[in-house]
Design a protein around this motif. Structure first.
Motif, PDB file in Angstrom:
ATOM      1  N   SER A 182       0.814  -1.222   0.000  1.00 18.94           N
ATOM      2  CA  SER A 182       0.000   0.000   0.000  1.00 18.94           C
ATOM      3  C   SER A 182       0.846   1.270   0.000  1.00 18.94           C
ATOM      4  O   SER A 182       0.336   2.360  -0.258  1.00 18.94           O
ATOM      5  N   PHE A 183       2.153   1.142   0.297  1.00 22.39           N
ATOM      6  CA  PHE A 183       3.038   2.303   0.284  1.00 22.39           C
ATOM      7  C   PHE A 183       3.620   2.583  -1.106  1.00 22.39           C
ATOM      8  O   PHE A 183       4.358   3.556  -1.272  1.00 22.39           O
ATOM      9  N   LEU A 184       3.308   1.752  -2.114  1.00 18.97           N
ATOM     10  CA  LEU A 184       3.870   1.972  -3.443  1.00 18.97           C
ATOM     11  C   LEU A 184       3.512   3.354  -4.023  1.00 18.97           C
ATOM     12  O   LEU A 184       4.387   4.040  -4.574  1.00 18.97           O
ATOM     13  N   PRO A 185       2.239   3.817  -3.929  1.00 18.96           N
ATOM     14  CA  PRO A 185       1.966   5.171  -4.429  1.00 18.96           C
ATOM     15  C   PRO A 185       2.761   6.245  -3.690  1.00 18.96           C
ATOM     16  O   PRO A 185       3.086   7.286  -4.270  1.00 18.96           O
ATOM     17  N   THR A 186       3.078   5.987  -2.418  1.00 18.55           N
ATOM     18  CA  THR A 186       3.872   6.944  -1.647  1.00 18.55           C
ATOM     19  C   THR A 186       5.229   7.172  -2.294  1.00 18.55           C
ATOM     20  O   THR A 186       5.750   8.303  -2.308  1.00 18.55           O
ATOM     21  N   MET A 187       5.823   6.121  -2.860  1.00 18.54           N
ATOM     22  CA  MET A 187       7.134   6.238  -3.483  1.00 18.54           C
ATOM     23  C   MET A 187       7.120   7.168  -4.678  1.00 18.54           C
ATOM     24  O   MET A 187       8.141   7.753  -5.038  1.00 18.54           O
ATOM     25  N   VAL A 188       5.963   7.346  -5.301  1.00 21.17           N
ATOM     26  CA  VAL A 188       5.849   8.276  -6.424  1.00 21.17           C
ATOM     27  C   VAL A 188       5.708   9.708  -5.928  1.00 21.17           C
ATOM     28  O   VAL A 188       6.437  10.608  -6.339  1.00 21.17           O
ATOM     29  N   PHE A 189       4.778   9.937  -5.016  1.00 16.00           N
ATOM     30  CA  PHE A 189       4.390  11.302  -4.672  1.00 16.00           C
ATOM     31  C   PHE A 189       5.304  11.956  -3.632  1.00 16.00           C
ATOM     32  O   PHE A 189       5.317  13.175  -3.499  1.00 16.00           O
ATOM     33  N   LEU A 190       6.069  11.164  -2.897  1.00 20.47           N
ATOM     34  CA  LEU A 190       6.988  11.721  -1.915  1.00 20.47           C
ATOM     35  C   LEU A 190       7.974  12.694  -2.552  1.00 20.47           C
ATOM     36  O   LEU A 190       8.346  13.710  -1.956  1.00 20.47           O
ATOM     37  N   TRP A 191       8.384  12.421  -3.790  1.00 18.97           N
ATOM     38  CA  TRP A 191       9.431  13.221  -4.430  1.00 18.97           C
ATOM     39  C   TRP A 191       8.978  14.619  -4.806  1.00 18.97           C
ATOM     40  O   TRP A 191       9.811  15.511  -4.985  1.00 18.97           O
ATOM     41  N   PHE A 192       7.674  14.841  -4.917  1.00 19.93           N
ATOM     42  CA  PHE A 192       7.203  16.191  -5.197  1.00 19.93           C
ATOM     43  C   PHE A 192       7.541  17.128  -4.034  1.00 19.93           C
ATOM     44  O   PHE A 192       7.865  18.301  -4.242  1.00 19.93           O
ATOM     45  N   LEU A 193       7.466  16.608  -2.816  1.00 23.48           N
ATOM     46  CA  LEU A 193       7.825  17.403  -1.641  1.00 23.48           C
ATOM     47  C   LEU A 193       9.327  17.636  -1.580  1.00 23.48           C
ATOM     48  O   LEU A 193       9.795  18.731  -1.296  1.00 23.48           O
ATOM     49  N   ALA A 238      -3.616  20.043  -2.028  1.00 26.51           N
ATOM     50  CA  ALA A 238      -3.150  18.842  -1.319  1.00 26.51           C
ATOM     51  C   ALA A 238      -4.307  17.867  -1.102  1.00 26.51           C
ATOM     52  O   ALA A 238      -4.164  16.651  -1.305  1.00 26.51           O
ATOM     53  N   SER A 239      -5.474  18.383  -0.701  1.00 26.35           N
ATOM     54  CA  SER A 239      -6.646  17.527  -0.478  1.00 26.35           C
ATOM     55  C   SER A 239      -7.124  16.910  -1.793  1.00 26.35           C
ATOM     56  O   SER A 239      -7.527  15.742  -1.837  1.00 26.35           O
ATOM     57  N   PHE A 240      -7.073  17.695  -2.865  1.00 24.40           N
ATOM     58  CA  PHE A 240      -7.486  17.188  -4.172  1.00 24.40           C
ATOM     59  C   PHE A 240      -6.607  16.028  -4.628  1.00 24.40           C
ATOM     60  O   PHE A 240      -7.111  14.984  -5.062  1.00 24.40           O
ATOM     61  N   ILE A 241      -5.290  16.191  -4.527  1.00 22.85           N
ATOM     62  CA  ILE A 241      -4.373  15.130  -4.952  1.00 22.85           C
ATOM     63  C   ILE A 241      -4.552  13.888  -4.071  1.00 22.85           C
ATOM     64  O   ILE A 241      -4.587  12.757  -4.563  1.00 22.85           O
ATOM     65  N   ALA A 242      -4.680  14.096  -2.749  1.00 22.35           N
ATOM     66  CA  ALA A 242      -4.876  12.963  -1.839  1.00 22.35           C
ATOM     67  C   ALA A 242      -6.166  12.224  -2.171  1.00 22.35           C
ATOM     68  O   ALA A 242      -6.203  10.985  -2.193  1.00 22.35           O
ATOM     69  N   ALA A 243      -7.232  12.971  -2.444  1.00 26.04           N
ATOM     70  CA  ALA A 243      -8.504  12.341  -2.802  1.00 26.04           C
ATOM     71  C   ALA A 243      -8.400  11.622  -4.141  1.00 26.04           C
ATOM     72  O   ALA A 243      -8.916  10.510  -4.310  1.00 26.04           O
ATOM     73  N   ALA A 247       1.014  15.353  -1.265  1.00 23.51           N
ATOM     74  CA  ALA A 247      -0.045  14.816  -0.394  1.00 23.51           C
ATOM     75  C   ALA A 247      -0.555  13.474  -0.892  1.00 23.51           C
ATOM     76  O   ALA A 247      -1.114  12.691  -0.111  1.00 23.51           O
ATOM     77  N   GLY A 248      -0.361  13.188  -2.172  1.00 23.31           N
ATOM     78  CA  GLY A 248      -0.767  11.891  -2.693  1.00 23.31           C
ATOM     79  C   GLY A 248      -0.037  10.738  -2.032  1.00 23.31           C
ATOM     80  O   GLY A 248      -0.497   9.586  -2.098  1.00 23.31           O
ATOM     81  N   ALA A 249       1.079  11.034  -1.364  1.00 26.31           N
ATOM     82  CA  ALA A 249       1.871   9.979  -0.724  1.00 26.31           C
ATOM     83  C   ALA A 249       1.137   9.323   0.445  1.00 26.31           C
ATOM     84  O   ALA A 249       1.428   8.181   0.793  1.00 26.31           O
ATOM     85  N   VAL A 250       0.188  10.027   1.056  1.00 26.72           N
ATOM     86  CA  VAL A 250      -0.467   9.479   2.252  1.00 26.72           C
ATOM     87  C   VAL A 250      -1.663   8.596   1.915  1.00 26.72           C
ATOM     88  O   VAL A 250      -2.126   7.831   2.759  1.00 26.72           O
ATOM     89  N   SER A 251      -2.160   8.687   0.689  1.00 26.67           N
ATOM     90  CA  SER A 251      -3.437   8.044   0.363  1.00 26.67           C
ATOM     91  C   SER A 251      -3.373   6.523   0.457  1.00 26.67           C
ATOM     92  O   SER A 251      -4.240   5.896   1.078  1.00 26.67           O
ATOM     93  N   GLY A 252      -2.356   5.930  -0.179  1.00 18.43           N
ATOM     94  CA  GLY A 252      -2.245   4.474  -0.151  1.00 18.43           C
ATOM     95  C   GLY A 252      -2.134   3.911   1.252  1.00 18.43           C
ATOM     96  O   GLY A 252      -2.912   3.014   1.636  1.00 18.43           O
ATOM     97  N   PRO A 253      -1.194   4.404   2.070  1.00 15.65           N
ATOM     98  CA  PRO A 253      -1.084   3.890   3.438  1.00 15.65           C
ATOM     99  C   PRO A 253      -2.347   4.077   4.278  1.00 15.65           C
ATOM    100  O   PRO A 253      -2.756   3.168   5.001  1.00 15.65           O
ATOM    101  N   VAL A 254      -2.978   5.256   4.180  1.00 16.87           N
ATOM    102  CA  VAL A 254      -4.166   5.508   5.004  1.00 16.87           C
ATOM    103  C   VAL A 254      -5.335   4.631   4.559  1.00 16.87           C
ATOM    104  O   VAL A 254      -5.988   3.972   5.381  1.00 16.87           O
ATOM    105  N   CYS A 255      -5.607   4.625   3.245  1.00 15.49           N
ATOM    106  CA  CYS A 255      -6.719   3.804   2.750  1.00 15.49           C
ATOM    107  C   CYS A 255      -6.447   2.321   2.996  1.00 15.49           C
ATOM    108  O   CYS A 255      -7.351   1.559   3.363  1.00 15.49           O
ATOM    109  N   GLY A 256      -5.192   1.898   2.800  1.00 11.98           N
ATOM    110  CA  GLY A 256      -4.838   0.500   3.058  1.00 11.98           C
ATOM    111  C   GLY A 256      -5.038   0.127   4.513  1.00 11.98           C
ATOM    112  O   GLY A 256      -5.534  -0.965   4.820  1.00 11.98           O
TER     113      GLY A 256
END
Length: 383
Positions: free
Chosen positions: A47-58, A221-226, A340-349
């Protein structure tokens, strides 16, 4: 540097960059396929795989923007293409039974590449279109990006039917990225003279003292996370192999929403239109907590795509208008907010594992949409 008319020969390779930009968004819906390759005790890690993509934007958005002042926009985009190709090929070259670490490495490189592409391609478009037409061409760019995502499910479904596996998607996307890079490299795109200094992280964060900028940045941030959350959950709401087709409906309706929004926003206040859409989106999120009928799920996810179509453009425009002359700093904030997209996979998972019910993951999406509705109302009152 300003231009009086659009050079169609330059427009093609730049819009191709928006199409390639969409490749990173395949990670969230494809995570469900990857999860099927690993035992239950590895699902939390998957579930952390999407995090690996979006973390780099920060981490990288501001450094890449600073380097772009020396490299140029075209060269920065090409560097992003290079990282994208390598990132896509790493898990494919590792083989069908590769360790999860190869996916993490590949998707991390994909995230680095996509950060560079997003930093470079939007301003690259600004060098070839007149300023008064920039918004409309950014909308066209988003249609190209959404088309890339629209094609994901049909391609995966076709590959599974023909080969029994989705994994050929990776070299197909890598090949398209190479073609886009060659096209851009062979095109002489004018670069503006570099003046002034790059916006620093401190310059960007100072703008958060402005209430409209703060609300808009958190809105993005909320839009990307959603958005990532919907991609992660939509393939889990229907328990059959064709569930990935929910992403097709989502992005098809988003393209329709973008076209209608471009027409509507000429006639209606942008924040008013946003509040209407977010009210409808919130109702759909609540409905998806309870709906189990497949047709109803497809319809609700598609309508969510329509409602989410113009969110980024609206928050971006509101923030830019709030601080005239600070467009670079606003751009820096918006790119960082994508992280913010980095948190979605872990939280939803985590919600799915704790409850055993994928529909309850929509609570996270509903919270993000709820904030966007509240922010749009506050911005409407301020205006």
């Amino acid at each position: 540097m300003s231009v009086d008319k659009v050079d169609k020969k330059l427009l093609g390779p730049v819009l191709a960059g928006f199409f390639i930009m969409g490749f990173c968004d395949m990670v969230a819906p494809i995570t469900g396929r990857i999860a099927a390759e690993f035992p239950a005790e590895r699902q939390a890690a998957v579930s952390f795989l999407p995090t690996m993509v979006f973390l780099w934007f920060l981490v990288l958005s501001t450094p890449v923007a600073a380097l772009m002042n020396r490299w140029g926009r075209k060269a920065t985009a090409l560097v992003g293409y290079g990282f994208t190709v390598v990132g896509l090929m790493v898990p494919f070259a590792a083989g069908a039974d590769c360790a999860l670490g190869w996916y993490f490495a590949g998707f991390g490189l994909l995230g680095i590449g996509n950060t560079a592409i997003q930093v470079a391609v939007n301003p690259l478009l600004a060098t070839i279109v007149p300023g008064e037409r920039m918004t409309s061409y950014l909308t066209v760019g988003q249609i190209f990006r959404n088309t890339s995502l629209l094609l994901l499910a049909p391609i995966v479904t076709g590959l599974v039917a023909l080969t029994g596996s989705w994994r050929l998607l990776l070299p197909i996307y890598a090949g398209l990225t190479v073609l886009g890079g060659v096209w851009l490299q062979l095109t002489a795109v004018p670069e503006p003279a570099q003046t002034g200094r790059a916006a620093s992280l401190a310059d960007c964060f100072r703008l958060l003292k402005n209430r409209a900028v703060l609300l808009s940045t958190l809105g993005v941030a909320s839009f990307i996370a959603a958005d990532v959350g919907i991609g992660f959950l939509s393939v889990r709401l229907i328990d059959n192999p064709s569930s990935i087709l929910t992403t097709t409906g989502f992005y098809a309706c988003r393209i329709v929403g973008t076209l209608i929004g471009a027409w509507a926003l000429v006639r209606i206040s942008d924040v008013k239109y946003l509040s209407w859409n977010m009210a409808g989106a919130l109702a759909l999120c609540v409905a998806l907590l309870f709906v189990r009928n497949e047709a109803a799920i497809y319809a609700a996810v598609g309508l969510l795509g329509f409602g989410m179509a113009c969110v980024f453009a609206t928050f971006y425009a509101v923030a830019t208008k709030a601080v005239p002359g600070k467009a670079n700093e606003v751009a820096g904030l918006m790119i960082m907010a994508i992280a913010a997209g980095a948190v979605s996979g872990p939280v939803c998972g985590a919600i799915i594992r704790a409850s055993g019910n994928p529909h309850l993951g929509m609570l996270f999406v509903a919270a993000c949409v709820g904030y966007m509705l509240w922010a749009s109302v506050k911005l409407k009152m301020k205006n």
